[in-house]
Design a protein around this motif. Structure first.
Motif, PDB file in Angstrom:
ATOM      1  N   HIS A  38     -15.973 -62.618   6.700  1.00  0.00           N
ATOM      2  CA  HIS A  38     -15.794 -61.739   7.888  1.00  0.00           C
ATOM      3  C   HIS A  38     -16.797 -61.735   8.947  1.00  0.00           C
ATOM      4  N   GLY A  52     -16.389 -54.762   7.728  1.00  0.00           N
ATOM      5  CA  GLY A  52     -15.432 -53.558   7.944  1.00  0.00           C
ATOM      6  C   GLY A  52     -15.536 -52.631   6.903  1.00  0.00           C
ATOM      7  N   SER A  65     -18.444 -53.138  11.881  1.00  0.00           N
ATOM      8  CA  SER A  65     -17.195 -52.860  12.934  1.00  0.00           C
ATOM      9  C   SER A  65     -17.138 -51.530  13.153  1.00  0.00           C
TER      10      SER A  65
END
Lengths: 64, 164
Positions: B26, B30, B103
């Motif tokens: 990733h 997140g 994020s």
């Protein structure tokens, strides 16, 4: 789409590595990807070299 | 920053979230990575509530991968096939040198965790508050992941409130 971008990046990295291992010169890889030789070298050379320690001498002429 | 009010487990869970994000490829941390972080750190009220609901780190990682495959399958790409064709060098992990930022959604989760801690008049932010923050993020990936694993946000919240 995040999933697609990530997959694409990993795929590019893998295929450049495959090409180098198969003996392709950077210039040819750059041509196929449609970018400059310097760009593809800058993005991938360090990573690939780190994964194949000691194999550098074989491609001495190509490595830059 | 607010990190100073984090419990030790909670700090570990945030660090573990970054590690999980890297490992799963990733490019930002997140809300689902925070969930994985709670599981990976393995301590704290949040981790206990998750394991009481039958959520394990391995299952959650598998679910995260499955969601990636599904997203790709929906546009006609088979991750399995890509992996097979590219061979061994295909590696989704984020390399060491690259930074993995939080994020916007993960930041919101941490903000909500702070708010939950204030609401309960707890003088610290623990993994239970982070988990509550995750559950409040109803359109987040973590809630979807939990749903796929058969865990409802309401049931988890009840467990958390009991534990406190």
């Amino acid at each position: 789409m995040v999933a697609l971008r990530r997959t694409l990046e990993a795929l590019e990295a893998a295929q450049v590595e495959n090409a180098i291992v198969a003996g392709w010169p950077w210039a040819k890889i750059a041509e196929v990807l449609g970018v400059s030789k310097q760009a593809v070298h800058k993005k991938h050379a360090k990573r690939i070299r780190a994964r194949y320690p000691g194999e550098r001498s074989r491609r001495k002429g190509e490595d830059r | 920053m607010i990190f100073s009010c984090f419990t030790r487990e909670c700090r570990r869970c945030v660090e573990a979230a970054v590690e999980e994000a890297r490992m799963l490829g990733h490019d930002s941390v997140g809300d689902e990575d925070l969930l994985l972080g709670i599981l990976r750190a393995g301590e704290g009220i949040g981790a206990e509530a998750l394991s009481a609901s039958g959520v394990t780190l391995e299952a959650a990682r598998r679910e995260s991968e499955a969601m990636l495959s599904e997203a790709l399958a929906s546009i006609g790409i088979s991750l399995e096939e890509v992996r097979r064709e590219a061979g061994k060098p295909f590696d989704m992990r984020i390399p060491r040198g690259r930074r993995v930022p939080f994020s916007p959604r993960a930041k919101k989760v941490l903000e909500r965790a702070l708010r939950e801690a204030v609401r309960f008049r707890n003088g610290h932010i623990g993994t239970e508050h982070v988990l509550l923050g995750i559950l409040r993020n109803e359109d987040g990936t973590a809630v979807r992941m939990l749903a796929h694993m058969g865990v409802s946000p309401e049931a988890l919240e009840d467990l958390l409130c009991e534990a406190r």
